[in-house]
Design a protein around this motif. Structure first.
Motif, short mmCIF file in Angstrom:
data_model
loop_
_atom_site.label_atom_id
_atom_site.label_comp_id
_atom_site.label_asym_id
_atom_site.label_seq_id
_atom_site.Cartn_x
_atom_site.Cartn_y
_atom_site.Cartn_z
N LEU A 46 34.14 41.40 47.36
CA LEU A 46 34.16 40.61 46.12
C LEU A 46 35.63 40.41 45.76
CD1 LEU A 46 31.65 41.78 43.41
CD2 LEU A 46 31.45 39.99 45.11
N PRO A 47 36.03 39.17 45.41
CA PRO A 47 37.41 38.98 44.96
C PRO A 47 37.69 39.89 43.76
CG PRO A 47 36.33 36.87 45.33
CD PRO A 47 35.27 37.93 45.46
N GLU A 48 38.90 40.50 43.72
CA GLU A 48 39.21 41.49 42.69
C GLU A 48 39.09 40.96 41.27
OE1 GLU A 48 42.92 43.89 43.72
OE2 GLU A 48 42.55 42.72 45.53
N ALA A 53 33.00 42.01 39.77
CA ALA A 53 33.81 43.11 40.29
C ALA A 53 34.46 43.88 39.14
CB ALA A 53 34.88 42.58 41.25
N ARG A 54 34.98 43.15 38.15
CA ARG A 54 35.65 43.82 37.04
C ARG A 54 34.70 44.71 36.24
NH1 ARG A 54 40.54 41.39 34.71
NH2 ARG A 54 41.43 40.08 36.32
N LYS A 55 33.50 44.16 35.96
CA LYS A 55 32.54 44.93 35.15
C LYS A 55 32.08 46.18 35.92
CE LYS A 55 27.73 44.33 33.48
NZ LYS A 55 27.65 45.59 32.85
N LEU A 56 31.71 45.98 37.20
CA LEU A 56 31.21 47.12 37.98
C LEU A 56 32.31 48.15 38.23
CD1 LEU A 56 28.86 45.33 40.53
CD2 LEU A 56 28.23 46.61 38.48
N SER A 57 33.52 47.64 38.41
CA SER A 57 34.66 48.52 38.63
C SER A 57 34.85 49.46 37.43
CB SER A 57 35.86 47.61 38.83
OG SER A 57 36.97 48.30 39.16
N GLU A 58 34.73 48.90 36.23
CA GLU A 58 34.85 49.73 35.01
C GLU A 58 33.74 50.77 34.96
OE1 GLU A 58 34.97 47.18 31.57
OE2 GLU A 58 36.82 46.22 32.30
N ASN A 59 32.52 50.35 35.34
CA ASN A 59 31.39 51.30 35.32
C ASN A 59 31.64 52.46 36.29
OD1 ASN A 59 30.20 49.49 33.64
ND2 ASN A 59 28.61 48.81 35.07
N VAL A 60 32.19 52.15 37.47
CA VAL A 60 32.43 53.20 38.47
C VAL A 60 33.49 54.17 37.94
CG1 VAL A 60 33.30 53.69 40.80
CG2 VAL A 60 31.70 51.79 40.45
N VAL A 61 34.58 53.64 37.37
CA VAL A 61 35.63 54.53 36.85
C VAL A 61 35.08 55.42 35.74
CG1 VAL A 61 37.88 54.63 35.69
CG2 VAL A 61 37.52 53.03 37.58
N PRO A 76 42.67 63.61 39.67
CA PRO A 76 43.19 62.24 39.67
C PRO A 76 44.32 62.00 38.68
CG PRO A 76 41.09 62.35 38.52
CD PRO A 76 41.31 63.70 39.13
N SER A 77 45.31 61.24 39.15
CA SER A 77 46.37 60.79 38.26
C SER A 77 46.15 59.30 37.98
CB SER A 77 47.70 61.05 38.94
OG SER A 77 48.73 60.36 38.33
N LYS A 78 45.90 58.51 39.05
CA LYS A 78 45.60 57.08 38.90
C LYS A 78 44.45 56.72 39.83
CE LYS A 78 50.48 55.84 38.49
NZ LYS A 78 51.55 55.07 39.15
N ILE A 79 43.56 55.86 39.35
CA ILE A 79 42.46 55.38 40.20
C ILE A 79 42.66 53.88 40.40
CG2 ILE A 79 39.95 55.08 40.40
CD1 ILE A 79 39.62 57.53 38.57
N PHE A 80 42.77 53.46 41.64
CA PHE A 80 42.87 52.03 41.94
C PHE A 80 41.54 51.40 41.53
CE2 PHE A 80 42.55 48.25 44.48
CZ PHE A 80 43.85 47.77 44.53
N PRO A 81 41.55 50.28 40.79
CA PRO A 81 40.26 49.71 40.35
C PRO A 81 39.32 49.48 41.54
CG PRO A 81 42.08 48.60 39.29
CD PRO A 81 42.69 49.50 40.33
N PRO A 82 38.13 50.12 41.50
CA PRO A 82 37.23 50.05 42.65
C PRO A 82 36.92 48.62 43.09
CG PRO A 82 36.53 51.78 41.17
CD PRO A 82 37.67 51.07 40.49
N LEU A 83 36.88 48.43 44.40
CA LEU A 83 36.55 47.15 45.05
C LEU A 83 35.14 47.28 45.63
CD1 LEU A 83 39.92 46.70 46.99
CD2 LEU A 83 39.24 45.56 44.87
N PHE A 84 34.59 46.17 46.08
CA PHE A 84 33.21 46.18 46.60
C PHE A 84 33.17 45.45 47.92
CE2 PHE A 84 33.27 46.82 42.14
CZ PHE A 84 32.34 47.83 41.97
N ASN A 85 32.47 46.06 48.89
CA ASN A 85 32.36 45.40 50.20
C ASN A 85 30.92 45.37 50.69
OD1 ASN A 85 31.95 47.97 51.30
ND2 ASN A 85 33.98 48.11 52.21
N ALA A 171 28.91 48.75 49.41
CA ALA A 171 29.60 49.95 48.91
C ALA A 171 30.72 49.56 47.97
CB ALA A 171 30.17 50.75 50.08
N SER A 172 31.18 50.55 47.22
CA SER A 172 32.41 50.40 46.46
C SER A 172 33.43 51.27 47.18
CB SER A 172 32.19 50.87 45.03
OG SER A 172 33.42 50.83 44.33
N PHE A 173 34.66 50.77 47.27
CA PHE A 173 35.69 51.57 47.95
C PHE A 173 36.98 51.46 47.16
CE2 PHE A 173 38.30 48.28 50.00
CZ PHE A 173 37.49 47.17 49.76
N PHE A 174 37.74 52.54 47.16
CA PHE A 174 38.97 52.56 46.35
C PHE A 174 39.81 53.76 46.72
CE2 PHE A 174 37.20 55.81 43.52
CZ PHE A 174 35.84 55.60 43.70
#
Ligand code: AKG
Ligand code: FE2
Length: 226
Positions: A46-48, A53-61, A76-85, A171-174
């Motif tokens: 999914l394009p970032e 992607a943005r909504k689901l990424s927030e849910n995963v974090v 964790p110190s920083k989490i890269f916003p989760p991506l989806f493949n 999957a989500s990957f990050f």
């Protein structure tokens, strides 16, 4: 250290994510690949900046922040916003290593990738193939988890995703920058944390608990970058 984090998302959360993802516009996975991995990457992403992607990424974090096991294992110190493949029949991702530093799109933020994560959003019964193979000091480890479960592995490891021969793997990957950069130090802290929790549960108020908790924090103070 390779560690499975079960039930990061509930069945209901996975179902809702899949409803949105199955209807989304997918792009060629090479959009985020470096030169080396682009040659072996055959999947969709999914394009970032897509709203899904943005909504689901927030849910995963948000789900990760509620997981004591994730916090203890990753520190964790920083989490890269989760991506989806998504990998469909014929897709695969050959042996590669993830870039050490990633820019968060549209920002000046950099994340050092200490840990890589895959959160499975398809159940193992939905596809054949698609195992994540991580090269570990103990040899290659093959990972395929139930939907909603996640694997954390050192981002320094060579890894690949086996070809899909039936169905689709979503999957989500990050990546995670940890407060503790070294995998060996992080693994010792995780072990110590688990042992203290077990002691607390099995022998409440044992006098060694406070001493061991002191050792945990003193090691964290020595190793953590904040
Ligand atoms: O799909 C996966 O489980 C891993 C993806 C991956 O290795 C990557 O995008 O770098
Ligand atoms: Fe990767």
């Amino acid at each position: 250290m390779i560690i499975a984090i079960p039930n990061v998302l509930s069945i209901e959360q996975v179902t809702e994510a899949r409803r949105l993802l199955d209807a989304a516009d997918w792009a060629d996975g090479r959009i985020t690949a470096g030169h080396q991995s682009a040659r072996v990457k055959e999947n969709q992403q999914l394009p970032e900046d897509s709203p899904v992607a943005r909504k689901l990424s927030e849910n995963v974090v948000a789900a990760l922040e509620r997981s004591p096991l994730f916090v203890s294992a990753a520190l964790p110190s920083k989490i890269f916003p989760p991506l989806f493949n998504r990998y469909q029949a014929g897709h695969a991702f050959g042996l590669h290593v993830d870039n050490a530093i990633r820019m968060v799109r549209g920002t000046a933020h950099r994340v050092r990738t200490d840990l890589s994560a895959t959160l499975f959003l398809s159940g193992p019964e939905e596809y054949d193939g698609g195992e994540l193979i991580v090269e570990d000091t103990y040899g290659p480890q093959s990972i395929k988890l139930p939907a909603g479960h996640m694997v954390l592995y050192p981002a320094s490891s060579l890894h690949k995703v086996q070809a899909i021969t039936r169905g689709a793997r979503v999957a989500s990957f990050f990546w995670i920058q940890s407060m503790v950069r070294g995998d060996a130090e992080r693994a010792m802290l995780f072990d110590l944390d688990l042992a203290i929790q077990r002691l607390n549960r099995d022998v409440p108020d044992h006098p060694s608990t406070v001493q061991l908790t002191g050792v945990y924090h003193n090691l964290l103070r020595r190793w953590a970058e904040v």
